[in-house]
Structures are given as C-alpha cells and as structure tokens.
Design a protein around this motif. Sequence first.
Motif, mmCIF file in Angstrom:
data_model
loop_
_atom_site.group_PDB
_atom_site.id
_atom_site.type_symbol
_atom_site.label_atom_id
_atom_site.label_comp_id
_atom_site.label_asym_id
_atom_site.label_seq_id
_atom_site.Cartn_x
_atom_site.Cartn_y
_atom_site.Cartn_z
ATOM 1 N N GLY A 132 71.557 63.560 59.996
ATOM 2 C CA GLY A 132 72.687 64.458 59.719
ATOM 3 C C GLY A 132 72.881 65.586 60.722
ATOM 4 O O GLY A 132 73.537 66.568 60.414
ATOM 5 N N ARG A 145 79.907 62.771 63.011
ATOM 6 C CA ARG A 145 79.284 63.439 64.159
ATOM 7 C C ARG A 145 80.112 63.227 65.417
ATOM 8 O O ARG A 145 80.761 62.185 65.590
ATOM 9 C CB ARG A 145 77.860 62.929 64.378
ATOM 10 N N GLY A 189 73.890 61.057 58.456
ATOM 11 C CA GLY A 189 73.419 61.813 57.303
ATOM 12 C C GLY A 189 72.677 60.961 56.300
ATOM 13 O O GLY A 189 73.077 59.819 56.046
ATOM 14 N N CYS A 201 78.331 62.801 56.543
ATOM 15 C CA CYS A 201 78.650 63.618 57.725
ATOM 16 C C CYS A 201 79.388 62.732 58.724
ATOM 17 O O CYS A 201 79.187 61.524 58.762
ATOM 18 C CB CYS A 201 77.378 64.112 58.408
ATOM 19 N N GLU A 232 79.487 68.193 57.827
ATOM 20 C CA GLU A 232 79.064 67.653 56.517
ATOM 21 C C GLU A 232 80.138 67.886 55.466
ATOM 22 O O GLU A 232 80.706 68.981 55.364
ATOM 23 C CB GLU A 232 77.744 68.300 56.089
#
Length: 425
Positions: free
Chosen positions: A215, A397, A390, A395, A359
């Motif tokens: 995460g 990214r 995550g 989440c 998140e």
Amino acid sequence: MTLAQRCKEVMPPMANRVTDLGIVKGEGCYLYTDDGRKILDFACGIGVCNLGHNYPSVVEAAKKQMDHLVHGCHNLVYYEPYVELAEKLVEITGGDRKVYFANSGAEAVDGALKLAKYASKRPAVIGFKGAFHGRTMGAATMTASNSAYRKYYETGLMTNVYYLDYPYLLHTPYPYDGIHTPEFYFKQFDELFSKLVAPEQVACILMEPVQGEGGYIVPPVDWMKYVREVCDKYGIYLIYDEVQSGFGRTGKMFAQEHFAVRPDIMTCAKGIANGLPLSAIIGKKEIMDQWLPGAHGGTFGGNPVSCAAANETIRVLESGVIDHAAKMGVYFREKLKLIKEKYSCVAEVRGLGLMIGVELMDEKGNPAAELANTIQKKALEEGLFILTCGSYKNCFRFIPPLIVTEKEVDTAVNIIDKVMGAICK
Ligand SMILES: Cc1ncc(COP(=O)(O)O)c(C=O)c1O
C-alpha cells in the motif's frame, strides 16, 4: 485475434493481465497499442522503466554490448560491465560493501535470505505483515500482503519465520496521536523474543523501507532507527528489500537515505537496468566474505547486456534525474492533496518521491477496494495507466517515469479528477 486472446489460448489464467492492452512500442512516458492508442504510463512495468520506456542511451549501451558479448556466465568468467557495475553499486551504497548479481527481485531476496542464514548460522527469520518480496519459495514465504500468493504452497514455504506488524498507522488499532508511533510497534520485538524465538536464533529481519504492494506505506523514522538498534543489539542482520523503492523512485537513489539507516544487506532489481532483467544483493564486506564457493550461484545473473544497460541507467539517474523526481514528487502530491480535499473517499495520499499511493475508504470507513479497481479501469479508458495496491486492495498507486513533466502530472491528475468526479462524492 488480439494479443490478449492469443495469450489466453496458450497461457494459464494465472497469467491474465491487469489490462488487455497489446503494446507495439514504448517511448518515454507513453505506451503505444496495436489498436492505435497512446497511453500515459504511470505503471512503468511495475516500477521498472524509471527513465521512461526505451531511454535512448540505455538502449544504445545495450546494443553496443550485444556486439561484444551477450553471455559469459559469471560463474565462469569476468567481463567489464559486470565489474564496473559492482564497483558503482558499492560506491553508491556507502563504499564498504560487496555485490552479487541475480536476475529478478525474488531471486535476490532468496539469495539475501540464504546469505543471512549462511553467514549467521542462525535458523530464524523475521518479516512483516503487508510485505511483498516475490514469488520464489523463500520470497513467497516472506510475502504477507495477500494469502492468495501463498495458498496451496504452505508446505513448501520456509520454516522458522515470524511476522511482525509494520506501522500502517492509518489503520492502527493502537492509540495514536498522529505524531508519536504507538508503543506497540516497538514492544512487539521484545514480545516476540520473550515468547516465541530467542534473538540469538534470528539470522535477519527482512523489510521494505517503503512497503510497496502492501500500500505504499512509509514507516516512521524513529521506528526504522529502532529496528536497526534491535538488529545491532542481538547481532541480527538487517535486510532492506529495495527492489521497488530503489534507483531514484523515492527521490533519492535508495529509500533508506530518507531514514538515514543503513542495512547490512540489501536487494535491488526492477529499475536497475531500466527494463533489462537484473538484480543485485549488496552486503557488508564482512558478511559477503563469508559466502564461500558453492554456497550460491546462477547461470544468467549479471548478464553483460543487462549490466551495460544498468551502468548507463545509473549514469543518467545521477545526472539530475533523481533531483527532478524529488521535485516532481512534491508537485504531484500537492496536486493529489486537492483531490483528497474534493473527494471524501480519499483517506490518505502518501509516499516518497514518485512512489505515490492513494488510499480509498467508503462512507462507513471500510476499505473501498472495488472503487480503487473501477478508478484504475476508468482511468485507462481515459488514457492513463495506473495500478492498484494495498493489503486491503483499496489503494491506487502512481509509479511514473522519473522524467515525467509537470504537464504530464497535470494530465494524470485531471484524468483522475474526471473519473472520480463521475463516480465519487
Ligand atoms: C519489494 C519487492 N520485492 C521483490 C519483488 C519481486 O521482484 P520480481 O518480480 O522481479 O521477482 C517485488 C516485485 O514487485 C517487490 O516489489
């Protein structure tokens, strides 16, 4: 038939891709598809093409090396780009180290675990919940971000492994004032040593300095320093897995520089050669010198073409790209903070440099995994490629090339805003 359809005929479902994209070319921050689309790639082959796709001088260095020697086998002979790269890695990691080359991140992690066990002659290993270290049996043992990665393999996994809690403070069940790391994360070491395993039995503590797959979690500096103290106190080797966080990704050459803590052993891979397969184990001289002939090896490790590409990659990274990445990381996170203010489902924007996670939670405060997935898919429809991550899969990214411009960051943030505007409050 598309490439995706052809693959499904000849590959197992496990190899299904995150997307159905068929790629014909990569250049800089962009991927070009076989149906004529140009995609802004903020996935970078999972954090590999840090200089962007097909960086010209890296491609050139690899091509040049191919005219001289494609394979030599480092168990058998020496060759210039291999030695040059080892010298450079020693220099950029502090100067008192030695290097061993392998091919992938997981292979480097397995090698580092073997090295720690071999040199310490101790049986036990400590890892962290939420960690991802790869798919080989040793690395999969240390992986604790998703039980699917371990299911049905349990009998083959390493024994004598203990998993502690990584300070994932957004979800901590312990009293937390938002400033001081909860005591629990420090005390858990003593608890483990008094109840389950004597510290003199522990070969190493393996950790990511920033948890990636788990995460994009950045641990507190005081806790990182404490883990180092625990290792020093009991003669335990501290291993940093910098496979994802290395080579400029966090705005420094290695993430460990943010914490001013040095490991005894580290692994790196992914960004090292900007797309060619290569990984390295870098360890203190006195540890590496105990690793005797026969104890480890491999046919393809330190391939000449990969090493030549890595030498050029590091040269370019050092020529200003890392500083640029640090600046762009600040710029990117500032823009994402505006997104956080706008959408209540954004629980946190975090990361270092250009290793940035967002998140998501639903209105009841539960991890919003489905939402993260939908945003990833819708963003791709709009021409932006991002990945999710995550332990709760909630989440997304951003892993853009480190050469990304403000304009490209703006494009990405606008796409995220558009996508979220249509589906979030
Ligand atoms: C921190 C970390 N370690 C190890 C690995 C495994 O690397 P590879 O896929 O090259 O085996 C990964 C891959 O994502 C990673 O992120």
